[in-house]
Design an enzyme around this catalytic site. Structure first.
Site, PDB file in Angstrom:
ATOM      1  N   CYS A  30      37.010 -30.530 -28.662  1.00 45.39           N
ATOM      2  CA  CYS A  30      36.404 -31.102 -29.459  1.00 45.39           C
ATOM      3  C   CYS A  30      36.471 -32.497 -29.558  1.00 45.39           C
ATOM      4  O   CYS A  30      35.559 -33.240 -29.238  1.00 45.39           O
ATOM      5  CB  CYS A  30      35.946 -30.372 -31.146  1.00 45.39           C
ATOM      6  SG  CYS A  30      37.475 -31.058 -32.353  1.00 45.39           S
TER       7      CYS A  30
ATOM      8  N   HIS B 229      37.236 -30.285 -36.444  1.00 47.63           N
ATOM      9  CA  HIS B 229      36.003 -29.944 -35.852  1.00 47.63           C
ATOM     10  C   HIS B 229      35.187 -31.704 -35.541  1.00 47.63           C
ATOM     11  O   HIS B 229      34.919 -32.154 -36.819  1.00 47.63           O
ATOM     12  CB  HIS B 229      34.913 -29.214 -35.871  1.00 47.63           C
ATOM     13  CG  HIS B 229      34.295 -28.559 -34.953  1.00 47.63           C
ATOM     14  ND1 HIS B 229      34.981 -28.031 -33.754  1.00 47.63           N
ATOM     15  CD2 HIS B 229      33.198 -28.040 -34.198  1.00 47.63           C
ATOM     16  CE1 HIS B 229      33.890 -27.367 -32.122  1.00 47.63           C
ATOM     17  NE2 HIS B 229      33.579 -28.210 -32.973  1.00 47.63           N
TER      18      HIS B 229
ATOM     19  N   HIS C  66      28.649 -30.149 -28.229  1.00 49.21           N
ATOM     20  CA  HIS C  66      29.877 -29.981 -28.835  1.00 49.21           C
ATOM     21  C   HIS C  66      30.682 -29.222 -28.357  1.00 49.21           C
ATOM     22  O   HIS C  66      30.189 -28.092 -27.174  1.00 49.21           O
ATOM     23  CB  HIS C  66      30.767 -29.793 -30.709  1.00 49.21           C
ATOM     24  CG  HIS C  66      30.465 -27.968 -30.586  1.00 49.21           C
ATOM     25  ND1 HIS C  66      30.770 -27.416 -31.846  1.00 49.21           N
ATOM     26  CD2 HIS C  66      28.680 -27.675 -30.445  1.00 49.21           C
ATOM     27  CE1 HIS C  66      30.081 -26.033 -31.509  1.00 49.21           C
ATOM     28  NE2 HIS C  66      28.635 -26.200 -31.175  1.00 49.21           N
TER      29      HIS C  66
END
Length: 344
Positions: free
Chosen positions: A260, A308, A320
C-alpha cells in the site's frame, strides 16, 4: 489488509458509508480445523462467516507487519549510508594524522642532522602526545609553532577516536536493524501462510466467491470528481491509475507490484515528489484536511495506527493496493475507518 473488504463507518464527516458484503457459506468445522479452536459439539454451519473474518484479520495483521518491515528496512538503509559516511571520515582522519606526524618527523630529522633533536619535538612524535600536553609544567619547553602543531595533532587524534567509536555504534545498530527486518519478514510470511491455509480449507465454491470479491469491480464513475489540489497531485493520481491491476506484493515499491505505501511512494515519485516509505510517515507528509474536503490526489490513511493508505480519486473512491491476491484497484473511501487525509 483483508479488512479492506469490510465496510466500516468513518469517524470523519463526509465519509463514504456504502457497504459491500461478500456472501460466503462455509462449514464451521472447516474453520475450526484450520484454526484448531472449534468448540465441542459445534454445528456444521455454525457462524459461516468465521473463516472469512479470520482471513481478513490475518491479512490486516500481515499488513501491519509489512509496514513494520518497511520501517525497519528503511532504517537499515539509512544506517548503511551513515556508516559508510562515518567510515570514510575515519579513513580521511587517519590520513590527516599520518601526514601531520610525517611533517613533524621531517622537522625532527632536520633538527637531528643539525646537532640534536629538541626534546619537546621527540615528545610530539611519541605515541601519547595527549599525556605530554597534560603536563602543564612542560609547556614552556615548546616553541609556539611546535605547541600549535602538537595541539592540532591532539585534536585530530581525539576526533578520529570519536569517529571510530561512532562507527562501531552504528555498526551495532545496523546489525540490530537487520535482525528486526528479518523478524518482521518472518511475521508477514507467517500471517500470509496461515491466511492461505485458511482459504484453502474453504469449499471451492466459497473460496472462489471470496476471491472474486477481492478483485474489485473495475473503474467507477468518476465524472464530476473535481480537480486535484495541485499539478503534482494530479500527476500522482494518474500514476496510480496506470498501476491499476498490478499485483499486491508485500515490501514492493513498483513498478510491477506494490504494497500500500509502496504504491503511494511510487505514484508521487512519478510526480517528482519524494514520500517517506511507510504509511505511518506518509500521513504526515503534508497538510491534514477533513475527509469532507478531500480532493483527488490526497492521501487517505486507515486505522488508528495508519497501517494502510490509498490515494483519493474523487467521488468517494480511492485507489490502493489492498492485500495479497487483490490487485491495485478502486474501493470506496469508507471501506475502513479513516484516520487522516493528507494533502501533499
Amino acid at each position: 489488509m483483508g479488512s479492506h473488504r469490510r465496510i466500516a463507518q468513518s469517524g470523519h464527516v463526509g465519509a463514504d458509508r456504502s457497504t459491500r458484503v461478500a456472501v460466503l457459506t462455509v462449514a464451521a468445522a472447516s474453520a475450526a480445523a484450520a484454526l484448531g479452536a472449534a468448540p465441542a459439539g459445534a454445528a456444521p454451519q455454525d457462524k459461516p462467516a468465521d473463516t472469512k473474518a479470520e482471513v481478513d484479520r490475518l491479512y490486516e495483521q500481515a499488513e501491519q507487519a509489512t509496514e513494520a518491515y518497511n520501517k525497519a528496512d528503511e532504517r537499515a538503509d539509512r544506517l548503511r549510508e551513515e556508516l559508510a559516511t562515518t567510515q570514510d571520515q575515519v579513513a580521511r582522519g587517519q590520513e590527516r594524522i599520518n601526514k601531520m606526524r610525517q611533517a613533524l618527523g621531517m622537522v625532527a630529522g632536520a633538527q637531528y642532522r643539525s646537532g640534536g633533536m629538541d626534546p619537546s619535538l621527540a615528545l610530539m612524535l611519541s605515541s601519547d602526545p595527549d599525556g605530554y600536553l597534560d603536563r602543564a609544567s612542560t609547556l614552556d619547553r615548546l616553541s609556539a609553532r611546535h605547541a600549535g602543531d602538537l595541539s592540532e595533532l591532539q585534536g585530530a587524534q581525539r576526533d578520529l577516536a570519536q569517529k571510530r567509536s561512532e562507527a562501531q555504534r552504528k555498526l551495532a545498530d545496523l546489525e540490530k536493524s537487520r535482525k528486526a527486518v528479518q523478524q518482521h519478514k518472518r511475521s508477514v510470511e507467517t500471517k500470509l501462510a496461515k491466511a492461505r491455509r485458511l482459504l484453502n480449507s474453504m469449499p471451492s465454491a466459497e473460496r472462489d466467491a471470496y476471491e472474486r470479491a477481492s478483485r474489485g469491480t473495475g473503474r467507477p464513475d468518476l465524472s464530476g470528481a473535481g480537480a486535484a489540489s495541485s499539478s503534482r497531485a494530479a500527476a500522482a493520481l494518474a500514476a496510480a491509475q496506470s498501476a491499476l491491476g498490478k499485483p499486491y506484493v508485500w515490501g514492493a515499491t513498483g513498478p510491477s507490484g506494490f504494497d500500500c505505501s509502496g504504491l503511494m511512494q511510487w505514484s508521487y515519485g512519478q510526480a517528482g515528489v519524494g514520500l517517506p516509505r511507510t504509511s505511518q510517515a506518509q500521513r504526515y507528509a503534508g497538510q491534514q484536511v477533513p475527509l469532507s474536503a478531500a480532493q483527488p490526489g490526497d492521501l487517505v490513511a486507515y486505522g488508528s495506527d495508519a497501517h494502510h493508505i490509498g490515494i483519493y480519486a474523487g467521488n468517494g473512491q480511492v485507489i490502493h493496493a489492498p492485500y495479497p491476491g487483490a490487485p491495485v484497484r478502486y474501493d470506496p473511501v469508507g471501506m475502513m475507518p479513516v484516520s487522516s487525509v493528507t494533502r501533499v
